[in-house]
Design an enzyme around this catalytic site. Structure first.
Site, short mmCIF file in Angstrom:
data_model
loop_
_atom_site.label_atom_id
_atom_site.label_comp_id
_atom_site.label_asym_id
_atom_site.label_seq_id
_atom_site.Cartn_x
_atom_site.Cartn_y
_atom_site.Cartn_z
N VAL A 21 -2.36 -4.38 -13.17
CA VAL A 21 -2.64 -3.10 -12.54
C VAL A 21 -2.97 -2.00 -13.55
O VAL A 21 -3.97 -1.29 -13.42
CB VAL A 21 -1.46 -2.67 -11.65
CG1 VAL A 21 -1.70 -1.26 -11.11
CG2 VAL A 21 -1.29 -3.63 -10.48
N SER A 137 1.87 6.98 -20.01
CA SER A 137 2.76 7.23 -18.88
C SER A 137 1.98 7.82 -17.72
O SER A 137 1.09 8.64 -17.91
CB SER A 137 3.88 8.19 -19.27
OG SER A 137 4.71 8.46 -18.14
N LYS A 191 7.08 7.65 -26.45
CA LYS A 191 7.02 7.11 -25.08
C LYS A 191 8.38 6.56 -24.66
O LYS A 191 8.79 6.72 -23.51
CB LYS A 191 5.96 5.99 -25.02
CG LYS A 191 5.91 5.23 -23.69
CD LYS A 191 5.71 6.15 -22.50
CE LYS A 191 5.30 5.43 -21.24
NZ LYS A 191 6.01 4.22 -20.87
N HIS A 194 10.45 9.48 -23.74
CA HIS A 194 9.97 9.92 -22.43
C HIS A 194 10.64 9.13 -21.32
O HIS A 194 11.15 9.68 -20.35
CB HIS A 194 8.45 9.76 -22.34
CG HIS A 194 7.90 9.86 -20.94
ND1 HIS A 194 8.00 8.82 -20.03
CD2 HIS A 194 7.26 10.86 -20.28
CE1 HIS A 194 7.45 9.18 -18.89
NE2 HIS A 194 6.99 10.42 -19.02
N ASN A 195 10.66 7.81 -21.47
CA ASN A 195 11.25 6.97 -20.43
C ASN A 195 12.75 7.17 -20.33
O ASN A 195 13.32 7.10 -19.23
CB ASN A 195 10.93 5.50 -20.71
CG ASN A 195 9.50 5.14 -20.36
OD1 ASN A 195 8.64 6.01 -20.26
ND2 ASN A 195 9.21 3.87 -20.18
N GLU A 198 13.19 10.19 -18.39
CA GLU A 198 12.85 9.81 -17.01
C GLU A 198 14.06 9.21 -16.30
O GLU A 198 14.33 9.51 -15.13
CB GLU A 198 11.70 8.82 -17.05
CG GLU A 198 11.24 8.28 -15.71
CD GLU A 198 10.16 7.21 -15.90
OE1 GLU A 198 10.33 6.12 -15.31
OE2 GLU A 198 9.19 7.47 -16.64
N ARG A 296 22.46 2.66 -13.66
CA ARG A 296 21.61 1.58 -13.14
C ARG A 296 22.29 0.22 -13.30
O ARG A 296 22.26 -0.61 -12.39
CB ARG A 296 20.26 1.57 -13.85
CG ARG A 296 19.38 2.75 -13.52
CD ARG A 296 17.93 2.43 -13.81
NE ARG A 296 17.12 3.63 -13.77
CZ ARG A 296 15.80 3.62 -13.91
NH1 ARG A 296 15.16 2.48 -14.11
NH2 ARG A 296 15.10 4.74 -13.86
#
Length: 484
Positions: A21, A137, A191, A194-195, A198, A296
């Site tokens: 994708v 992202s 990155k 960033h995650n 997030e 999580r």
């Protein structure tokens, strides 16, 4: 559109291999922006389907083999690899290298660990091939319509591939959400952070929802409306926006709120865990990210949760008075977001110093303003504050954000108090409050920790009243000695 790469040998400006994708949408994004693109996939049918379905969007050249793929590219060749991180990336690079020439560029746009990117950069440099670790992202929609892009590479490499990445990135006020972050692993490091942010941001949104539902008694649709209203305030962000959409959605099969038919076990792909592990290595506290990652993991342990729930079935539920309001939650969410971002930017600074990357944190904030998952209104203010106060010890020590958190600290305290009083888990809100209180404290109990370490392991300690390192012989006469 050409189906035979040999007809257009050397024409394509950029090649994309790996057409799941994200790769598929990046290739389409490039083609839509007038860039000549060669596409390849290990399973040729995917490449054929892409050209067949979307060939009218731009200049897409189908390559049925890696040899044809490489031959279709102008020199220096610019190749974007979009395959599963880890061994899959190494395998593709190993197949590509013998086909490339000195000066060609391989850009890994997958979710690679920054240490792997450093290793690959060094290995390919020895062969004269330039390597870029490109953080991307925005999910599948961002990949197609304009993501935030975080490239890490040498300056000459960016000069070749950067203009194409800037064209396809999201834009704010005509500025691309793409910039050269730094050399080798810098892009994938940023990155990763960033995650991590997030993770914290999503968990804070989820905890806000949970408190509104379990303490304030609102139903999901009403909570969706609250989030929709918040998105017109300083909380404006992509995650608040889509939280409103998810909470307002009704499951067609059951007629129940969608959120009630989803199994409450959150998954993760590892980037949050990488962030926490790396932060520990750097000695940077990222408590909000760590608690979100732990939340999580806890949610996924359904058997353990069920066993403990049964074992503690007789325990009295918390049901103490609470004066929580929706406004408290709004203010606490903003304050907690600021803290989570501050922790992330502390980590970016530490990683940059550790690896000699010279990452410009203001630039990072700017390229996160759109296209990425954590895009939010506060990033504009963040960029301004970092630029105006580059030597500030923390984002929380800059005038704008110190004032914002101070003003909202009472609301954050009421939120955590209500969560404890009502027995509602709010690990990230709680950790954020503890982090701020620890930073504000004039003295911390770490002094006792040092005393204990010296007692059992002679690890020494420092004093507040004179310089040096000292040890007390606890099993002896306890007369302090200079251990320097």
């Amino acid at each position: 559109m050409q189906e035979n790469a040999s007809r257009t040998e050397g024409r394509a400006q950029v090649g994309v291999t790996g057409l799941a994708v994200m790769g598929r949408n990046l290739a389409r994004n490039l083609a839509r922006n007038g860039i000549r693109v060669a596409v390849h996939n290990r399973t040729t049918a995917k490449a054929e389907a892409l050209v067949e379905e979307f060939g009218d969007e731009g200049d897409l050249t189908l390559a049925r083999s890696l040899e044809d793929f490489v031959a279709a590219l102008e020199r220096p060749r610019r190749i974007i690899v979009m395959v599963k991180a880890g061994e899959g990336t190494d395998a593709v690079i190993d197949e590509l290298v013998p086909l490339l020439d000195e000066g060609d560029i391989v850009a890994d746009a997958g979710n690679a660990h920054f240490a792997d990117t450093i290793r690959r950069h060094e290995a390919l440099a020895q062969k004269g091939i330039r390597f870029a670790g490109v953080g991307v992202s925005g999910g599948e929609v961002g990949a197609l319509e304009g993501p935030s892009i975080m490239p890490g590479c040498d300056g000459d490499t960016y000069a070749e591939i950067g203009p194409f990445l800037e064209i396809i990135s999201a834009h704010v006020d005509d500025e691309p959400c793409c910039t050269l972050v730094g050399p080798d692993g810098a892009g994938h490091f940023v990155k990763m952070v960033h995650n991590g942010i997030e993770y914290a941001d999503m968990q804070l949104v989820a905890e806000s929802y949970d408190l509104m539902r379990r303490v304030l008694g609102l139903d999901p649709a009403d909570i969706g409306g609250v989030f929709r209203g918040w998105n017109d305030t300083e909380l404006e962000s992509y995650l608040v926006e889509i939280a409103a959409e998810v909470l307002s959605h009704t499951d067609a099969g059951t007629g129940r709120p969608f959120v009630d038919v989803v199994r409450d076990a959150a998954e993760q792909k590892g980037t949050g865990r990488w962030t926490v592990q790396t932060a520990l290595d750097l000695g940077v506290p990222v408590t909000a990210i760590a608690e979100a990652t732990t939340a999580r993991a806890l949610s996924g342990g359904t058997a353990r949760r069920e066993a403990v729930r049964e074992a503690l079935a007789g325990a009295a539920d918390a049901d103490l008075p609470s004066s929580l309001t929706v406004d408290d939650l709004r203010d606490a969410l903003y304050a907690a977001k600021v803290v989570a971002y501050a922790q992330g930017f502390d980590m970016v600074a530490a990683g940059s110093e550790e690896h000699g990357w010279d990452v410009d944190r203001a630039d990072v904030a700017r390229i996160w303003r759109d296209g990425c998952i954590i895009r939010a209104r506060l990033l504009g203010d963040l960029a301004d504050e970092v630029e105006a106060h580059p030597d500030a010890a923390s984002l929380l020590a800059t005038p704008t954000f110190a004032a914002a958190v101070a003003e909202r600290l009472p609301a954050l305290r009421r939120v955590v108090t209500a969560a404890v009083a009502q027995g509602v888990p709010a690990p990230v809100f709680s950790s954020v409050l503890a982090y701020v209180d620890a930073l504000r404290a004039e003295r911390l109990p770490a002094a006792l920790v040092q005393g204990l370490r010296d007692y059992f392991g002679a690890h020494t300690y420092e004093r507040v009243d004179r310089d040096g390192t000292f040890h007390t012989p606890w099993a002896g006469d306890r007369v302090e000695v200079d251990a320097g």
